[in-house]
Design a protein around this motif. Structure first.
Motif, PDB file in Angstrom:
ATOM      1  N   GLU A 172      -5.477  10.172   7.971  1.00  0.00           N
ATOM      2  CA  GLU A 172      -6.551   9.180   7.906  1.00  0.00           C
ATOM      3  C   GLU A 172      -6.255   8.247   6.738  1.00  0.00           C
ATOM      4  O   GLU A 172      -5.553   8.610   5.805  1.00  0.00           O
ATOM      5  N   SER A 173      -6.821   7.059   6.795  1.00  0.00           N
ATOM      6  CA  SER A 173      -6.565   6.048   5.772  1.00  0.00           C
ATOM      7  C   SER A 173      -6.962   6.546   4.372  1.00  0.00           C
ATOM      8  O   SER A 173      -7.989   7.175   4.198  1.00  0.00           O
ATOM      9  N   ALA A 174      -6.117   6.257   3.385  1.00  0.00           N
ATOM     10  CA  ALA A 174      -6.414   6.619   1.998  1.00  0.00           C
ATOM     11  C   ALA A 174      -6.546   5.340   1.181  1.00  0.00           C
ATOM     12  O   ALA A 174      -5.878   4.348   1.466  1.00  0.00           O
ATOM     13  N   ASN A 175      -7.400   5.384   0.167  1.00  0.00           N
ATOM     14  CA  ASN A 175      -7.672   4.183  -0.606  1.00  0.00           C
ATOM     15  C   ASN A 175      -7.632   4.486  -2.106  1.00  0.00           C
ATOM     16  O   ASN A 175      -8.403   5.298  -2.602  1.00  0.00           O
ATOM     17  N   LEU A 176      -6.720   3.801  -2.800  1.00  0.00           N
ATOM     18  CA  LEU A 176      -6.548   4.068  -4.237  1.00  0.00           C
ATOM     19  C   LEU A 176      -7.793   3.743  -5.053  1.00  0.00           C
ATOM     20  O   LEU A 176      -7.988   4.294  -6.133  1.00  0.00           O
ATOM     21  N   SER A 177      -8.634   2.832  -4.547  1.00  0.00           N
ATOM     22  CA  SER A 177      -9.819   2.479  -5.342  1.00  0.00           C
ATOM     23  C   SER A 177     -10.966   3.463  -5.103  1.00  0.00           C
ATOM     24  O   SER A 177     -12.032   3.329  -5.683  1.00  0.00           O
ATOM     25  N   GLU A 178     -10.725   4.466  -4.251  1.00  0.00           N
ATOM     26  CA  GLU A 178     -11.763   5.483  -4.032  1.00  0.00           C
ATOM     27  C   GLU A 178     -11.340   6.819  -4.627  1.00  0.00           C
ATOM     28  O   GLU A 178     -10.883   7.723  -3.925  1.00  0.00           O
ATOM     29  N   GLY A 179     -11.486   6.935  -5.931  1.00  0.00           N
ATOM     30  CA  GLY A 179     -11.258   8.208  -6.624  1.00  0.00           C
ATOM     31  C   GLY A 179      -9.956   8.898  -6.263  1.00  0.00           C
ATOM     32  O   GLY A 179      -8.880   8.312  -6.363  1.00  0.00           O
ATOM     33  N   ASN A 180     -10.064  10.151  -5.819  1.00  0.00           N
ATOM     34  CA  ASN A 180      -8.874  10.955  -5.539  1.00  0.00           C
ATOM     35  C   ASN A 180      -8.434  10.850  -4.081  1.00  0.00           C
ATOM     36  O   ASN A 180      -7.706  11.723  -3.595  1.00  0.00           O
ATOM     37  N   SER A 181      -8.857   9.798  -3.384  1.00  0.00           N
ATOM     38  CA  SER A 181      -8.623   9.706  -1.940  1.00  0.00           C
ATOM     39  C   SER A 181      -7.148   9.861  -1.549  1.00  0.00           C
ATOM     40  O   SER A 181      -6.823  10.575  -0.602  1.00  0.00           O
ATOM     41  N   VAL A 182      -6.226   9.228  -2.284  1.00  0.00           N
ATOM     42  CA  VAL A 182      -4.802   9.343  -1.937  1.00  0.00           C
ATOM     43  C   VAL A 182      -4.331  10.781  -2.163  1.00  0.00           C
ATOM     44  O   VAL A 182      -3.717  11.393  -1.286  1.00  0.00           O
ATOM     45  N   ALA A 183      -4.669  11.329  -3.332  1.00  0.00           N
ATOM     46  CA  ALA A 183      -4.260  12.703  -3.641  1.00  0.00           C
ATOM     47  C   ALA A 183      -4.821  13.678  -2.610  1.00  0.00           C
ATOM     48  O   ALA A 183      -4.130  14.604  -2.162  1.00  0.00           O
ATOM     49  N   GLU A 184      -6.074  13.469  -2.211  1.00  0.00           N
ATOM     50  CA  GLU A 184      -6.693  14.387  -1.254  1.00  0.00           C
ATOM     51  C   GLU A 184      -6.072  14.265   0.139  1.00  0.00           C
ATOM     52  O   GLU A 184      -5.911  15.262   0.843  1.00  0.00           O
ATOM     53  N   THR A 185      -5.710  13.037   0.513  1.00  0.00           N
ATOM     54  CA  THR A 185      -5.078  12.838   1.816  1.00  0.00           C
ATOM     55  C   THR A 185      -3.702  13.505   1.831  1.00  0.00           C
ATOM     56  O   THR A 185      -3.336  14.189   2.790  1.00  0.00           O
ATOM     57  N   VAL A 186      -2.944  13.328   0.750  1.00  0.00           N
ATOM     58  CA  VAL A 186      -1.637  13.988   0.646  1.00  0.00           C
ATOM     59  C   VAL A 186      -1.839  15.505   0.674  1.00  0.00           C
ATOM     60  O   VAL A 186      -1.097  16.230   1.345  1.00  0.00           O
ATOM     61  N   ALA A 187      -2.872  15.968  -0.021  1.00  0.00           N
ATOM     62  CA  ALA A 187      -3.130  17.410  -0.082  1.00  0.00           C
ATOM     63  C   ALA A 187      -3.445  17.970   1.308  1.00  0.00           C
ATOM     64  O   ALA A 187      -2.957  19.043   1.676  1.00  0.00           O
ATOM     65  N   ARG A 188      -4.242  17.236   2.095  1.00  0.00           N
ATOM     66  CA  ARG A 188      -4.574  17.714   3.446  1.00  0.00           C
ATOM     67  C   ARG A 188      -3.314  17.792   4.299  1.00  0.00           C
ATOM     68  O   ARG A 188      -3.101  18.727   5.048  1.00  0.00           O
ATOM     69  N   TRP A 189      -2.443  16.789   4.142  1.00  0.00           N
ATOM     70  CA  TRP A 189      -1.180  16.772   4.873  1.00  0.00           C
ATOM     71  C   TRP A 189      -0.323  17.970   4.484  1.00  0.00           C
ATOM     72  O   TRP A 189       0.195  18.701   5.318  1.00  0.00           O
ATOM     73  N   ARG A 190      -0.201  18.182   3.183  1.00  0.00           N
ATOM     74  CA  ARG A 190       0.665  19.279   2.724  1.00  0.00           C
ATOM     75  C   ARG A 190       0.116  20.637   3.140  1.00  0.00           C
ATOM     76  O   ARG A 190       0.870  21.568   3.400  1.00  0.00           O
ATOM     77  N   ALA A 191      -1.207  20.727   3.217  1.00  0.00           N
ATOM     78  CA  ALA A 191      -1.804  21.994   3.635  1.00  0.00           C
ATOM     79  C   ALA A 191      -1.463  22.281   5.102  1.00  0.00           C
ATOM     80  O   ALA A 191      -1.385  23.437   5.513  1.00  0.00           O
ATOM     81  N   ARG A 192      -1.238  21.223   5.906  1.00  0.00           N
ATOM     82  CA  ARG A 192      -0.908  21.437   7.321  1.00  0.00           C
ATOM     83  C   ARG A 192       0.582  21.727   7.507  1.00  0.00           C
ATOM     84  O   ARG A 192       0.986  22.309   8.494  1.00  0.00           O
ATOM     85  N   GLU A 193       1.405  21.292   6.552  1.00  0.00           N
ATOM     86  CA  GLU A 193       2.840  21.240   6.788  1.00  0.00           C
ATOM     87  C   GLU A 193       3.732  22.298   6.136  1.00  0.00           C
ATOM     88  O   GLU A 193       4.953  22.194   6.249  1.00  0.00           O
ATOM     89  N   PRO A 194       3.191  23.306   5.424  1.00  0.00           N
ATOM     90  CA  PRO A 194       4.136  24.171   4.683  1.00  0.00           C
ATOM     91  C   PRO A 194       5.149  24.903   5.571  1.00  0.00           C
ATOM     92  O   PRO A 194       6.238  25.213   5.131  1.00  0.00           O
ATOM     93  N   GLN A 195       4.798  25.144   6.830  1.00  0.00           N
ATOM     94  CA  GLN A 195       5.720  25.882   7.698  1.00  0.00           C
ATOM     95  C   GLN A 195       6.652  24.967   8.498  1.00  0.00           C
ATOM     96  O   GLN A 195       7.470  25.446   9.279  1.00  0.00           O
ATOM     97  N   ALA A 196       6.496  23.655   8.313  1.00  0.00           N
ATOM     98  CA  ALA A 196       7.310  22.712   9.090  1.00  0.00           C
ATOM     99  C   ALA A 196       8.796  22.889   8.799  1.00  0.00           C
ATOM    100  O   ALA A 196       9.202  23.171   7.676  1.00  0.00           O
ATOM    101  N   GLN A 197       9.591  22.739   9.845  1.00  0.00           N
ATOM    102  CA  GLN A 197      11.049  22.800   9.704  1.00  0.00           C
ATOM    103  C   GLN A 197      11.558  21.367   9.744  1.00  0.00           C
ATOM    104  O   GLN A 197      11.161  20.601  10.621  1.00  0.00           O
ATOM    105  N   MET A 198      12.421  21.020   8.797  1.00  0.00           N
ATOM    106  CA  MET A 198      12.918  19.651   8.787  1.00  0.00           C
ATOM    107  C   MET A 198      14.426  19.660   8.590  1.00  0.00           C
ATOM    108  O   MET A 198      14.931  20.309   7.679  1.00  0.00           O
ATOM    109  N   LYS A 199      15.117  18.970   9.506  1.00  0.00           N
ATOM    110  CA  LYS A 199      16.569  18.823   9.355  1.00  0.00           C
ATOM    111  C   LYS A 199      16.871  17.338   9.340  1.00  0.00           C
ATOM    112  O   LYS A 199      16.430  16.611  10.228  1.00  0.00           O
ATOM    113  N   ILE A 200      17.601  16.915   8.318  1.00  0.00           N
ATOM    114  CA  ILE A 200      17.884  15.492   8.199  1.00  0.00           C
ATOM    115  C   ILE A 200      19.369  15.292   7.994  1.00  0.00           C
ATOM    116  O   ILE A 200      19.982  15.920   7.120  1.00  0.00           O
ATOM    117  N   LYS A 201      19.937  14.433   8.814  1.00  0.00           N
ATOM    118  CA  LYS A 201      21.326  14.040   8.578  1.00  0.00           C
ATOM    119  C   LYS A 201      21.262  12.656   7.953  1.00  0.00           C
ATOM    120  O   LYS A 201      20.867  11.683   8.588  1.00  0.00           O
TER     121      LYS A 201
END
Ligand SMILES: [Zn+2]
Length: 575
Positions: A172-201
């Motif tokens: 969801e959209s994050a806004n730097l002028s709204e308190g911790n909105s960016v940090a919280e959005t990143v946090a929600r993402w990271r909470a969903r992704e710890p088991q993700a597998q990523m391979k990058i060439k």
């Protein structure tokens, strides 16, 4: 053409009208082929991602977001082009302040727990962009030292979520002028992704001297380069299995290496002296870190990499086993950098407030050992403003939603798990002493840290004192910061030169703390400690051996929301 545009606007509106749940899907697998052309600042990606519907409702739309300076080229489902609308989506999760969002219409709804595989292609440029910061009033000159991500001709460094969406995400959209909105959005993402597998060439091509792209995942094996007359292509395969807390990033520069027993340093041409300063700092910090946190592990068990950033004023950034930082010859900066990174190799916790908090705490204690308590408190003071800001934003959130709580033990907000945790560890050490704290840390086992009170019990086992009140107010709940005020001060001259000063300290905040009280006298000073609960007062009598002059509550070791009411000048004492 005009008709088409109208149609697209309508599509956009229709899509929005259906209220898309942008955080319904978890990205479980990434397999990306990332081609970088530094001379053109270009990035082109082809690959496959797998997503799982982790919401409770069936999903008909699939949102995929990349940085707004990149554009979608193709999206395929089961080998066939998918139907999608691409639209700009304003969000400060990306340095450009916007995302290129593709809303894919799925041929049939994906039920809860159902998965979908998508073939994707996108490309574009990643130039330096400070839009999200300048539009909230940060001067461009300052902003470029924190949002330094770019693919550039001579130097490339690009961080992932929270900086540049160079791999697809959905938030969801994050806004730097709204308190911790960016940090919280990143946090929600990271909470969903710890088991993700990523391979990058990662491959990088251009002319001139080949530069191998570096990344902060496990080196996957293939790391090569090919040179044909002036043209070259370098390849590095990078794996994150799983992603965990790591934010994937890549760096390309003409690095030279300096491999130390405890760290690998990559430095830019002509910066060997600075790299040597860091190498020395790492060597010197090993005994200190070992004494506090246990054995410093050597690579490959704990591969710690420090990679130089080309901007000498760039804000350092760490993720996974990599620290990106400018290397300068300032030995103090090198020392605190070394002690932080070494603490990570000696001590691990899955809880950020312990893992990062202790690494910052180690810096303060190391500073104290070198130049005294005041120097350590000054260093900690650099964290105070960020912490006070974060707590203020949380306060506003609580006033709108009384149930909101951001406990230190589960927070993903950096200002809390770094700055607040630093103070929490320092306060604990002031209360229980070095010996007890070291023993408690030595008994810590990350695999046993499964209950909330595990750390509290380890420390209490050493001190036989009750720390429940402290952990309640600072770790398990977020009660904001205390605000101490000298409510009343009564000096009495008892006999001759002897005085007794009765001090009432009021805590206007909600968090309890044991705070130092310093009585300054005509000759010398005396420090006492006083526990003041939230929204309460506490009284202490201090004996003075010469005429009392002033009283100061809090030497800076307890973070406070307001430090302007902490001093009381004592007039002529009553007889
Ligand atoms: Zn760290």
């Amino acid at each position: 053409m005009k008709f088409l545009r109208v149609l697209c606007v309508l599509c956009g509106l229709l899509v929005q009208a259906r209220a898309i749940d942008r955080e319904a899907f978890t990205f479980t697998n990434y397999d990306l082929d990332v081609r970088i052309e530094p001379e053109q600042q270009r990035l082109a990606v082809r690959g496959k991602i797998i997503l799982r519907n982790d919401s409770v409702a069936p999903q008909k739309n699939l949102p995929l977001q990349i940085s707004s300076s990149l554009g979608w080229r193709s999206i395929e489902l089961g080998g066939k082009p998918a139907q999608f609308v691409s639209q700009p989506y304003t969000s400060d999760i990306d340095h450009t302040g916007a995302l290129s969002e593709a809303i894919v219409t799925l041929p049939k709804e994906i039920p809860p727990k159902g998965a979908v595989e998508v073939e994707i292609g996108y490309e574009g440029i990643i130039p330096l962009d400070v839009t999200r910061l300048t539009r909230i009033g940060v001067p461009a000159e300052v902003a470029r030292h924190s949002d330094w991500d770019q693919i550039g001709q001579s130097f490339t460094a690009v961080r992932g979520i929270g900086y540049v969406a160079w791999y697809p995400i959905a938030t969801e959209s994050a806004n730097l002028s709204e308190g911790n909105s960016v940090a919280e959005t990143v946090a929600r993402w990271r909470a969903r992704e710890p088991q993700a597998q990523m391979k990058i060439k990662l491959s990088d091509s251009g002319e001139g001297t080949p530069a191998i792209p570096l990344c902060n995942g496990e080196a996957g094996g293939v790391r090569s380069y090919e040179q044909m007359s002036r043209a070259y292509e370098s390849v590095n395969e990078c794996a994150f299995q799983p992603l965990g807390e790591t934010v994937p990033l890549f760096v390309i520069g003409g690095y030279d290496g300096l491999d130390e027993p405890s760290v690998n340093l990559s430095y830019l041409p002509n910066h060997r002296p600075a790299a040597q300063t860091y190498a020395l700092a790492f060597r010197l910090a090993v005994p200190f870190v070992t004494e506090w946190f246990g054995t410093v592990k050597a690579p490959p068990k704990a591969r710690m990499e420090v990679v130089e950033l080309s901007d000498p004023e760039a804000a350092p950034y760490e993720s996974g086993s990599m620290l990106l930082a400018p290397l300068n010859s300032d030995s103090q900066v090198a020392q605190i950098t070394a002690v932080h990174q070494l603490t990570h190799t000696a001590f691990f916790s899955p809880r950020p407030w312990i893992d990062e908090g202790l690494a910052h705490f180690a810096q303060a204690v190391y500073r104290e050992q070198a130049s005294g308590r005041q120097s350590a408190l000054n260093f900690m003071g650099l964290h105070r403003a960020a912490l006070a800001e974060a707590e203020k934003a949380l306060d506003r959130e609580r006033s709108q939603n009384p149930g909101a709580d951001e406990s230190l033990i589960s927070t993903s907000i950096e200002d809390l798990y770094r700055s607040k945790a630093l103070y929490v560890w320092w306060m604990l050490r002031d209360m229980v002493g070095d010996v007890a704290l070291k023993k408690a840390l030595a008994a810590y086992r990350p695999e046993d840290d499964t209950t909330l009170s595990y750390m509290q019990q380890l420390i209490e086992a050493q001190t036989k004192s009750d720390l429940g009140w402290f952990f309640d107010d600072w770790v398990y709940r977020d009660r904001g910061l205390p605000d101490f005020k000298l409510a009343t001060v009564y000096p009495w001259e008892t006999s001759g030169n002897a005085h007794v000063v009765t001090v009432t300290v009021e805590n206007l905040g909600n968090a309890a703390a044991e705070v130092p009280l310093i009585l300054k006298m005509e000759e010398g000073q005396v420090t006492k400690r006083l526990l003041v609960r939230g929204k309460s007062k506490a009284i202490i009598r201090i004996e003075a051996i010469s005429t009392p002059r002033e009283i100061v509550v809090n030497d800076g070791s307890v973070p406070e929301s307001d430090m302007s009411n902490n001093l009381y000048k004592i007039e002529a004492p009553a007889k």
